[in-house]
Design a protein around this motif. Sequence first.
Motif: not given
Length: 299
Positions: A162-174, A178-192
């Motif tokens: 799937v395509k998802r925007g992976v969010i990295l945020k600061d302690s204030q929630g901002n 934002l990294v638009e990525s292809k997301v899939e499970r690989v060997d049980g882990k979530i790879m972007c």
Amino acid sequence: MQLVILAAGMGSRFGGLKQMEPMDEAGNFLLDYSVYDAKRAGFDSVVFIIKKDFYQAFKDTIGKRVEKIIKVDYAFQDINDLPEGFSVPEGREKPWGTAHAIYAARDYIKEDFLIINGDDFYGLDAYKVAYDYLKGLKQGSKGQYANVAFKVSNTMTENGSVKRGVILKDSQGNLEKLVESKVERVDGKIMCTPLEGGDSFFVNEDTTVSMNLFAFNVDLMDELKAKFPVWLKNNIQDLKAEFLIPSVVDELVHEGKANLKILSTNSVWFGVTYKEDKPAVVKSLQDLVAKGVYKKGLY
């Protein structure tokens, strides 16, 4: 406030126009549920961004239903809709991405607005959270954007990537990144894997991702008008490059022109990326009707 629905995609992975795929016994689409929930949350108009070729079929199905409860406009995403001085390069087949889709609605978006994907179900609480955020801003606010985010593990399918925007945020929630990525499970882990290049990376199950549920001030339209020609100069010869809204937002944040608040919701997301996803979506909607969240037949 306006609801803007990105519904111009043909749904190549789904195998057809998934925005117009009935999902309940009454023949309603996921789009019907989206408009229904947005109206309940407080939004008073909707702009459908579609392909012009599908206008009549779209209007004769979902259009005639939702026009009963909300003001409706239609905008057309067209590959030839480019700023002066640019033309479509030979070999380009698809339109220019989600930011271009919003750009295509520039004649209709006149106030603060929420964008959503046409093939996703977000739930009533997600719309309430977004509406309350926008309503709580000072009139005339600029660059005070928000994203209603979901846990990545709750937005995946067993039927492919799937395509998802992976969010990295600061302690204030901002937003920090934002990294638009292809997301899939690989060997049980979530790879972007970043769509704009770069090394793949792994994330935790509870990492938040963007499902394109963005709350924007109307000033975004001026930013898109300014940034699209610059993007074209750098990318027009790449026949698969896309002008993506997560990338535009990330750029504006790092330029100091905007803040993006990451909002949480207790809504459960589901959607149809692949045809094999449909039975689970139909069952989820049936369960919600049985619980009284939606009335049978919806309208």
